[in-house]
Write an enzyme that holds these catalytic residues in place. Structure first.
Site, PDB file in Angstrom:
ATOM      1  N   ILE A 124       0.992  -1.388  -0.123  1.00 56.84           N
ATOM      2  CA  ILE A 124       0.104   0.138   0.141  1.00 56.84           C
ATOM      3  C   ILE A 124       0.783   1.290  -0.007  1.00 56.84           C
ATOM      4  O   ILE A 124       1.724   1.540   0.719  1.00 56.84           O
ATOM      5  CB  ILE A 124      -0.996   0.056   1.122  1.00 56.84           C
ATOM      6  CG1 ILE A 124      -1.981  -1.090   1.155  1.00 56.84           C
ATOM      7  CG2 ILE A 124      -1.815   1.228   1.324  1.00 56.84           C
ATOM      8  CD1 ILE A 124      -2.680  -1.425   2.158  1.00 56.84           C
ATOM      9  N   HIS A 141      -7.163  -4.045 -10.315  1.00 61.02           N
ATOM     10  CA  HIS A 141      -7.448  -5.018  -9.158  1.00 61.02           C
ATOM     11  C   HIS A 141      -8.438  -6.168  -9.666  1.00 61.02           C
ATOM     12  O   HIS A 141      -9.487  -6.021 -10.423  1.00 61.02           O
ATOM     13  CB  HIS A 141      -8.265  -3.963  -8.216  1.00 61.02           C
ATOM     14  CG  HIS A 141      -8.883  -4.521  -6.986  1.00 61.02           C
ATOM     15  ND1 HIS A 141      -8.076  -4.993  -5.871  1.00 61.02           N
ATOM     16  CD2 HIS A 141     -10.132  -5.193  -6.650  1.00 61.02           C
ATOM     17  CE1 HIS A 141      -8.826  -5.403  -4.985  1.00 61.02           C
ATOM     18  NE2 HIS A 141     -10.117  -5.635  -5.493  1.00 61.02           N
ATOM     19  N   LYS A 203      -7.435 -13.221 -14.317  1.00 60.31           N
ATOM     20  CA  LYS A 203      -6.269 -12.626 -15.216  1.00 60.31           C
ATOM     21  C   LYS A 203      -6.470 -12.826 -16.446  1.00 60.31           C
ATOM     22  O   LYS A 203      -5.900 -11.581 -17.265  1.00 60.31           O
ATOM     23  CB  LYS A 203      -5.039 -13.601 -14.508  1.00 60.31           C
ATOM     24  CG  LYS A 203      -4.630 -13.194 -13.212  1.00 60.31           C
ATOM     25  CD  LYS A 203      -3.185 -13.789 -12.973  1.00 60.31           C
ATOM     26  CE  LYS A 203      -2.925 -13.699 -11.511  1.00 60.31           C
ATOM     27  NZ  LYS A 203      -1.355 -14.259 -11.302  1.00 60.31           N
TER      28      LYS A 203
HETATM   29  C1  GRF Z   1      -3.480  -9.642 -10.700  1.00 60.11           C
HETATM   30  O1  GRF Z   1      -4.856 -10.445 -10.473  1.00 60.11           O
HETATM   31  C2  GRF Z   1      -3.829  -7.947 -10.183  1.00 60.11           C
HETATM   32  O2  GRF Z   1      -5.323  -7.888 -10.422  1.00 60.11           O
HETATM   33  C3  GRF Z   1      -3.615  -8.087  -8.932  1.00 60.11           C
HETATM   34  O3  GRF Z   1      -2.398  -9.069  -8.525  1.00 60.11           O
HETATM   35  C4  GRF Z   1      -2.431 -10.011  -9.567  1.00 60.11           C
HETATM   36  C5  GRF Z   1      -1.180 -10.045 -10.264  1.00 60.11           C
HETATM   37  O4  GRF Z   1      -0.742 -11.125 -11.011  1.00 60.11           O
HETATM   38  N1  GRF Z   1      -3.476  -6.871  -8.377  1.00 60.11           N
HETATM   39  P1  GRF Z   1       0.528 -11.207 -11.924  1.00 60.11           P
HETATM   40  O5  GRF Z   1       1.708 -11.002 -10.950  1.00 60.11           O
HETATM   41  O6  GRF Z   1       0.440 -10.288 -12.849  1.00 60.11           O
HETATM   42  O7  GRF Z   1       0.499 -12.753 -12.258  1.00 60.11           O
END
Ligand code: GRF
Length: 235
Positions: A124, A141, A203
């Site tokens: 944060i 997010h 994702k």
């Molecule tokens: C994603 O789901 C994003 O929304 C969240 O953290 C995850 C990151 O995944 N904030 P990665 O490291 O890009 O695989």
């Protein structure tokens, strides 16, 4: 129940301290700093997207707060400067957080970045960091904000038993996951879902949504449709 107001344009956010980045083009792409903590699958998709000649942004530095973040390997593969800036072991508490953050800010500044993307960055940020980059600081997010903010979105979605989730690309403000929304994509939640299966589906949606939203935002930030997540009881 919070709801989202849509249709605002960037100038309407300026009174709240948001400053837009310059409008960019493929000939003069916006320089991005991407902050990560983990596997960096979103970063990998972004770097692949940036190989496209019509892309209006390019990543000039990848910064991880974890020395072993898998995402650093993606930066290496694409020849993008990258570094890890972990918390110091010598100090503790708030001082430790501020010290790490100031090194991150220095690295961003040295890179010449014009916009910061939080792509799975699990720290944060302080209000000081946010105020320096407000309007040029974007987070991805894994839920349909304002629903399920925080670090355990998928767990919270499954515990609630809802049949739809998704992802949100938003400008960052001083609070957690409350900034103006740039775009969202829904995905279904299945009865048999686990955190892993839901995360994987979300994702996939993120990887389509966020390079494209960045493209549109970087090309024309002042006319981008911005939604606010607000509590209608306060209107
Ligand atoms: C994603 O789901 C994003 O929304 C969240 O953290 C995850 C990151 O995944 N904030 P990665 O490291 O890009 O695989």
């Amino acid at each position: 129940m919070p709801t989202i107001l849509r249709g605002a344009r960037f100038p309407s956010t300026m009174s709240r301290g948001f400053m837009a980045p310059r409008a960019s083009s493929p000939e003069n792409p916006l320089r991005l700093a991407v902050l990560i903590s983990g596997s960096g699958s979103g970063l990998a998709t972004l770097l692949k997207h940036q190989q496209n000649k019509s892309c209006a942004h390019k990543t000039v530095i990848v910064i991880s707060d974890k020395t072993d973040a898998g995402g650093l390997g993606h930066a290496e593969r694409y020849g993008v400067p990258n570094t890890s800036i972990p918390l110091s072991m010598r100090i503790s508490g708030l001082e430790r957080r501020i010290e790490q953050e100031s090194r991150v800010l220095d690295a961003i500044e040295e890179s010449g970045a014009e916009l910061v993307v939080l792509s799975g960055y699990m720290r944060i940020l302080t209000a000081d960091f946010v105020s320096r980059w407000k309007g040029r600081l974007i987070n991805i997010h894994p839920s349909l904000l304002p629903l399920f903010p925080g670090a355990h979105a998928h767990e919270d979605v499954l515990a609630e038993g809802v049949d739809e989730s998704g992802c949100t690309v938003h400008l960052v403000d001083e609070n957690v996951d409350t900034g103006p929304i740039l775009a969202q994509q829904t995905v279904p939640v299945h009865k048999e879902d686990t955190v892993d299966s839901l995360s994987e589906r979300v994702k996939k949606a993120e990887h389509v949504l966020y390079p494209d939203v960045l493209d549109r935002f970087c090309r024309n930030p002042l006319s981008f449709d911005i939604g606010w997540s607000v509590d209608i009881n306060q209107l």
